[in-house]
Write a protein that holds these residues in place. Structure first.
Motif, PDB file in Angstrom:
ATOM      1  N   ILE A   1     -12.279  -6.826   0.048  1.00  0.00           N
ATOM      2  CA  ILE A   1     -11.536  -7.619   1.024  1.00  0.00           C
ATOM      3  C   ILE A   1     -12.535  -8.537   1.720  1.00  0.00           C
ATOM      4  O   ILE A   1     -13.472  -8.065   2.377  1.00  0.00           O
TER       5      ILE A   1
ATOM      6  N   GLY B   1      -4.145 -12.256   1.699  1.00  0.00           N
ATOM      7  CA  GLY B   1      -3.332 -11.228   2.320  1.00  0.00           C
ATOM      8  C   GLY B   1      -2.613 -11.728   3.562  1.00  0.00           C
ATOM      9  O   GLY B   1      -2.932 -12.784   4.112  1.00  0.00           O
TER      10      GLY B   1
ATOM     11  N   TRP C   1      -8.885 -12.206   2.086  1.00  0.00           N
ATOM     12  CA  TRP C   1      -8.683 -12.376   0.645  1.00  0.00           C
ATOM     13  C   TRP C   1      -8.900 -11.054  -0.064  1.00  0.00           C
ATOM     14  O   TRP C   1      -9.910 -10.374   0.163  1.00  0.00           O
ATOM     15  N   TYR C   2      -7.938 -10.681  -0.905  1.00  0.00           N
ATOM     16  CA  TYR C   2      -8.045  -9.483  -1.731  1.00  0.00           C
ATOM     17  C   TYR C   2      -8.603  -9.923  -3.081  1.00  0.00           C
ATOM     18  O   TYR C   2      -7.950 -10.666  -3.817  1.00  0.00           O
TER      19      TYR C   2
ATOM     20  N   ASN D   1       0.838  -1.191   0.000  1.00  0.00           N
ATOM     21  CA  ASN D   1       0.000   0.000   0.000  1.00  0.00           C
ATOM     22  C   ASN D   1       0.875   1.245   0.000  1.00  0.00           C
ATOM     23  O   ASN D   1       2.110   1.160  -0.072  1.00  0.00           O
TER      24      ASN D   1
ATOM     25  N   LEU E   1       0.617  -5.981   1.757  1.00  0.00           N
ATOM     26  CA  LEU E   1      -0.755  -6.478   1.860  1.00  0.00           C
ATOM     27  C   LEU E   1      -0.823  -7.956   1.508  1.00  0.00           C
ATOM     28  O   LEU E   1      -1.502  -8.731   2.171  1.00  0.00           O
TER      29      LEU E   1
ATOM     30  N   SER F   1      -8.299 -13.767  -6.886  1.00  0.00           N
ATOM     31  CA  SER F   1      -8.145 -13.544  -5.450  1.00  0.00           C
ATOM     32  C   SER F   1      -6.726 -13.853  -5.007  1.00  0.00           C
ATOM     33  O   SER F   1      -6.068 -14.746  -5.550  1.00  0.00           O
TER      34      SER F   1
ATOM     35  N   LEU G   1     -11.418  -3.578  -5.875  1.00  0.00           N
ATOM     36  CA  LEU G   1     -10.985  -4.345  -4.708  1.00  0.00           C
ATOM     37  C   LEU G   1     -12.103  -4.557  -3.687  1.00  0.00           C
ATOM     38  O   LEU G   1     -12.801  -3.634  -3.295  1.00  0.00           O
TER      39      LEU G   1
END
Length: 350
Positions: free
Chosen positions: A179, A194, A199-200, A154, A160, A191, A177
């Protein structure tokens, strides 16, 4: 490309992480119509023999002299309030903010542009030539990053995601995005887990476009009204009856070419012709897609803002009697605020 270089972190892919060389040639009027950058890479000379390469702020202050981030003779440009720089002695990359302050030190092998407060970075990798030679001391014309870690950070340089696939970058909608506690639907999303256990989840532009093209566009392609609905206000076409590119309004194109378009799309819809779809890495071509209807899709940095408004090519293959490729025809689409729109065709036969 990713299949061939699966074992590596390809430097070729980093073409997608930088401003296209064409951006250096975009005319002044177009740049003036967009938001002015607060920090810009400058190359100048006083006598044609001695050059200065630096960043210049909007107030005229010079920073980062001899630290300009460049790839393939193309300088970086401001994105998300930051611009990349490279310590050429250590051969590491970091970021200035738009006030010329180092906000992320030069600690990474390479970095992407920031988008939506995130950037992908490579750390502890080595430069290796396509033939396997050691390129750490330079001298390799073609090379890739091998080993190390590819991470998502970030704006505070916090990790992240500590292990993310490199091929995320060119196809992901970074502005989508979410999360979540679990991965997203793989039919539309990609996905990555992180470091916080979450999960991002990002929309995959390629999957989104394929779903739209095959499930929404093709099934209604015999309806002239729908063809117009899915046509941009300006189309640039290469037609067999003309030796030059033809520019038409969406209405004009459908009036003149709607029947031909429907006829060409039918065998694609019927799966009688093999087609390939692909993201155009640098978005719009600033020399072809010009005029007021395209201005909102240029950001003054890369030719088209591929991070928000990606462009796609659909290529149809026509085979000869022996089953070999005879010729190809192309369709260009742009993701706009009102969905995907046809922006051009290239046809060989009437």
């Amino acid at each position: 490309m990713f299949g061939i270089l699966k074992r590596y972190l390809p430097a070729v892919l980093l073409v997608n992480l930088v401003c296209n060389a064409l951006a250096q040639q975009v005319d002044e009027k177009r740049l003036d119509s967009n938001i002015k950058a607060s920090i810009t890479a400058i190359l100048d000379t006083t006598d044609g023999t001695k050059y200065r390469h630096y960043y210049k702020l909007a107030n005229g202050r010079v920073v980062g002299e001899d630290s300009v981030y460049a790839f393939d003779a193309t300088d970086d440009c401001e994105s998300d309030g930051k611009i990349r720089f490279r310590d050429w002695v250590a051969n590491k990359a970091g970021f200035f903010d738009n006030n010329g302050k180092v906000v992320i030190p030069a600690m990474y092998n390479d970095v992407s542009r920031f988008q939506n407060g995130m950037a992908m970075v490579i750390k502890d990798a080595k430069q290796v030539g396509w033939d396997g030679e050691d390129c750490e001391k330079g001298g390799c014309e073609h090379w890739v990053w091998q080993g190390g870690s590819t991470m998502l950070i970030n704006a505070r340089n916090e990790v992240l995601v500590d292990d993310i696939e490199m091929d995320f970058y060119p196809v992901i909608n970074w502005y989508s995005l979410q999360i979540k506690d679990s991965p997203g639907d793989t039919s539309l999303y990609r996905s990555a887990k992180g470091v916080n256990g979450k999960w991002y989840v990002f929309m995959d532009y390629q999957r989104e476009f394929d779903q739209w093209f095959f499930e929404k566009y093709l099934p209604v392609s015999t309806d002239p009204g729908k063809l117009r609905e899915f046509a941009h206000d300006s189309l640039v076409s290469s037609l067999p009856e003309s030796e030059e590119w033809m520019r038409m309004s969406g209405d004009e194109f459908i009036r003149q070419c709607g029947d031909r378009l429907a006829a060409r799309l039918k065998p694609i819809n019927d799966r009688q012709i093999q087609v390939f779809t692909g993201l155009t890495p640098f978005g719009l071509n600033p020399y072809i897609h010009t005029g007021p209807s395209f201005e909102p899709f240029y950001d003054g940095c890369i030719p088209g803002d591929a991070g928000i408004y990606p462009a796609f090519e659909v290529t149809s293959n026509f085979m000869d009697k022996s089953g070999r490729l005879d010729y190809q025809e192309n369709y260009s689409f742009l993701r706009t605020g009102s969905g995907y729109k046809l922006i051009g065709v290239s046809w060989r036969n009437p």
